[in-house]
Write a protein that holds these residues in place. Structure first.
Motif, PDB file in Angstrom:
ATOM      1  N   CYS A 152      -5.008   8.853  -1.047  1.00  0.00           N
ATOM      2  CA  CYS A 152      -5.552   7.494  -0.901  1.00  0.00           C
ATOM      3  C   CYS A 152      -4.452   6.452  -0.931  1.00  0.00           C
ATOM      4  N   GLU A 153      -4.648   5.385  -0.154  1.00  0.00           N
ATOM      5  CA  GLU A 153      -3.796   4.205  -0.218  1.00  0.00           C
ATOM      6  C   GLU A 153      -4.631   3.028  -0.721  1.00  0.00           C
ATOM      7  N   LEU A 154      -4.041   2.226  -1.587  1.00  0.00           N
ATOM      8  CA  LEU A 154      -4.676   1.001  -2.047  1.00  0.00           C
ATOM      9  C   LEU A 154      -4.141  -0.144  -1.199  1.00  0.00           C
ATOM     10  N   ARG A 155      -4.987  -0.679  -0.341  1.00  0.00           N
ATOM     11  CA  ARG A 155      -4.578  -1.767   0.552  1.00  0.00           C
ATOM     12  C   ARG A 155      -4.969  -3.115  -0.048  1.00  0.00           C
ATOM     13  N   ARG A 156      -4.071  -4.059   0.119  1.00  0.00           N
ATOM     14  CA  ARG A 156      -4.344  -5.424  -0.319  1.00  0.00           C
ATOM     15  C   ARG A 156      -4.316  -6.351   0.882  1.00  0.00           C
ATOM     16  N   PHE A 157      -5.317  -7.224   0.949  1.00  0.00           N
ATOM     17  CA  PHE A 157      -5.379  -8.259   1.977  1.00  0.00           C
ATOM     18  C   PHE A 157      -5.266  -9.597   1.260  1.00  0.00           C
ATOM     19  N   ASP A 162      -8.361   3.200   0.807  1.00  0.00           N
ATOM     20  CA  ASP A 162      -8.301   3.758   2.161  1.00  0.00           C
ATOM     21  C   ASP A 162      -8.010   5.252   2.024  1.00  0.00           C
ATOM     22  N   TRP A 163      -9.076   6.057   2.047  1.00  0.00           N
ATOM     23  CA  TRP A 163      -8.953   7.485   1.787  1.00  0.00           C
ATOM     24  C   TRP A 163      -8.320   8.220   2.951  1.00  0.00           C
ATOM     25  N   ALA A 164      -7.484   9.191   2.642  1.00  0.00           N
ATOM     26  CA  ALA A 164      -6.793   9.980   3.665  1.00  0.00           C
ATOM     27  C   ALA A 164      -7.730  11.024   4.254  1.00  0.00           C
ATOM     28  N   ASP A 165      -7.462  11.372   5.497  1.00  0.00           N
ATOM     29  CA  ASP A 165      -8.131  12.505   6.131  1.00  0.00           C
ATOM     30  C   ASP A 165      -7.520  13.768   5.526  1.00  0.00           C
ATOM     31  N   ARG A 194     -10.165   9.473 -11.274  1.00  0.00           N
ATOM     32  CA  ARG A 194      -8.841   9.126 -11.812  1.00  0.00           C
ATOM     33  C   ARG A 194      -8.091   8.174 -10.875  1.00  0.00           C
ATOM     34  N   THR A 195      -8.266   8.351  -9.566  1.00  0.00           N
ATOM     35  CA  THR A 195      -7.607   7.465  -8.608  1.00  0.00           C
ATOM     36  C   THR A 195      -8.121   6.042  -8.761  1.00  0.00           C
ATOM     37  N   LEU A 196      -9.440   5.876  -8.877  1.00  0.00           N
ATOM     38  CA  LEU A 196      -9.989   4.535  -9.078  1.00  0.00           C
ATOM     39  C   LEU A 196      -9.535   3.944 -10.406  1.00  0.00           C
ATOM     40  N   GLU A 197      -9.482   4.776 -11.430  1.00  0.00           N
ATOM     41  CA  GLU A 197      -9.006   4.310 -12.738  1.00  0.00           C
ATOM     42  C   GLU A 197      -7.561   3.818 -12.620  1.00  0.00           C
ATOM     43  N   ARG A 198      -6.731   4.570 -11.922  1.00  0.00           N
ATOM     44  CA  ARG A 198      -5.333   4.172 -11.718  1.00  0.00           C
ATOM     45  C   ARG A 198      -5.245   2.843 -10.967  1.00  0.00           C
ATOM     46  N   PHE A 199      -6.060   2.686  -9.920  1.00  0.00           N
ATOM     47  CA  PHE A 199      -6.016   1.462  -9.126  1.00  0.00           C
ATOM     48  C   PHE A 199      -6.534   0.263  -9.923  1.00  0.00           C
TER      49      PHE A 199
END
Length: 388
Positions: A61-66, A117-120, A138-143
């Motif tokens: 996953c990528e954490l994108r910021r706009f 933005d989840w990876a394929d 855990r990914t959401l917790e990290r973000f």
């Protein structure tokens, strides 16, 4: 075997459409998802530039910021110098996160926006390890920790609602500040309520049936060669079969605008079609975890959900606000399944809760199109302002 056959069919059809209709993107072909491409938003008589960056990433996953560059526009914090932000938890349910592009673009009128933005999974090397529901949480917790929760409104869509609620509870249990608010939209918090066809299918078969029937191995030349996945082409077929009217409407709008010579309408409709048609593979562990934990055992509402050795305790959430949103015609998430979060988060005061049931609204209307713009978005933002 099916994976290689479907890839061959996609390549053949792509070649045909490139010859017969130059510029048209064959909507069923597996390819890279379109970019978000939000360069600016219009605010009254001016345009505000938008800067898109990746601020954190994991292999899956990528954490994108706009971010709104140089803008003083801040509708959520008109009297507070510390600007709030919005974190959109996109579902990992077959579509790429770009399906929520319209949601991101709309929310940018109120605050800077982050999105998962989840990876394929076909593109994630086996060496990166497994990925299951606990890893998603855990990914959401990290973000959440990366963004900072003190001035954060979290909004989760569809299957992201379960991990978003779990991650918020875990963050709180660890002594970190709870988000300002959590908004859950059309998600399977408790699938014992108002079961849909999806729920019944999930409950009618054992995990080994799903493993032997719908799990494939990624072939060469993809980076994830050898990884076991629930392929995007299966989810694509299931979604198109369940909602043929949406695919047909997008197709008809595209060809009508193209034949009329309306270039802007053609571009906009092709973008919508490309976003809707951008499917991805999900890892075997995650897909089977969702079937078992969410749809068969209902671990979250029964109080049995654990991430490693940590028990998820939504009843300990007390300071954040909670909003749940359902569509009255949603045939993916049944009536009452999302609103069930209120009974789990019973320490949150009644004055900081909201249950919204949107009239004449199906699952996709919750986050895209006229119903999102006219009914859902204004109600959610009004809630955020009331609890900020």
């Amino acid at each position: 075997m099916w994976y290689e056959w479907m890839e061959a069919q996609d390549s053949l059809l792509k070649s045909f459409f490139e010859f017969a209709a130059p510029g048209y993107r064959w909507p069923y072909r597996r390819s890279e998802p379109p970019p978000f491409g939000i360069s600016s938003i219009e605010a009254g008589d001016r345009y505000i530039p938008i800067v898109e960056t990746v601020v954190d990433r994991t292999p899956f996953c990528e954490l994108r910021r706009f971010a709104r560059e140089g803008s003083t526009l801040n509708k959520l914090d008109q009297s507070d110098a510390a600007a709030a932000s919005i974190f959109v938890c996109a579902p990992l349910a077959g579509h790429h996160a770009v399906l929520l592009r319209e949601m991101v673009e709309t929310l940018l009128h109120d605050a800077d926006v982050y999105i998962t933005d989840w990876a394929d999974a076909r593109d994630v090397p086996v060496s990166a390890g497994a990925f299951g529901l606990s890893d998603y949480i855990r990914t959401l917790e990290r973000f959440l920790r990366r963004i900072g929760t003190a001035r954060l409104h979290v909004i989760a869509v569809c299957q992201a609602t379960v991990p978003a609620l779990a991650a918020s509870a875990l963050v709180s249990s660890s002594g970190f500040a709870e988000p300002l608010s959590l908004t859950l939209m059309g998600g399977p918090i408790d699938t014992r309520l108002g079961p849909t066809a999806i729920d019944r299918i999930a409950q009618a078969h054992g995990i080994e049936w799903f493993r032997s029937t719908v799990i494939e191995t990624v072939p060469p030349p993809y980076s994830g060669c050898g990884r076991r996945v629930y392929p995007g082409f299966i989810q694509r077929a299931a979604i198109v079969a369940a909602h043929p009217h949406r695919q047909l409407a997008l197709e008809l709008r595209y060809w009508a605008s193209r034949m009329s010579g309306d270039r802007q309408a053609t571009t906009d409709t092709l973008r919508s079609l490309s976003e809707y048609s951008a499917f991805l593979d999900m890892s075997e562990d995650y897909f089977l975890d969702m079937i078992r934990v969410v749809f068969q055992e209902q671990c979250l509402p029964r109080g049995h959900l654990q991430v490693g050795e940590r028990r998820v305790r939504p009843q300990n959430l007390g300071s954040m606000a909670l909003c749940t949103v359902e569509g009255d015609r949603d045939d993916i998430t049944g009536a009452g399944q999302t609103h069930a979060a209120h009974s789990l988060c019973n320490a949150i005061p009644a004055c900081r809760r909201s249950r919204l049931t949107i009239d004449n609204c199906d699952h996709y209307d919750l986050f895209t199109g006229s119903t999102w713009q006219r009914a859902v978005y204004p109600a959610v933002v009004q809630f955020w302002r009331s609890v900020a």
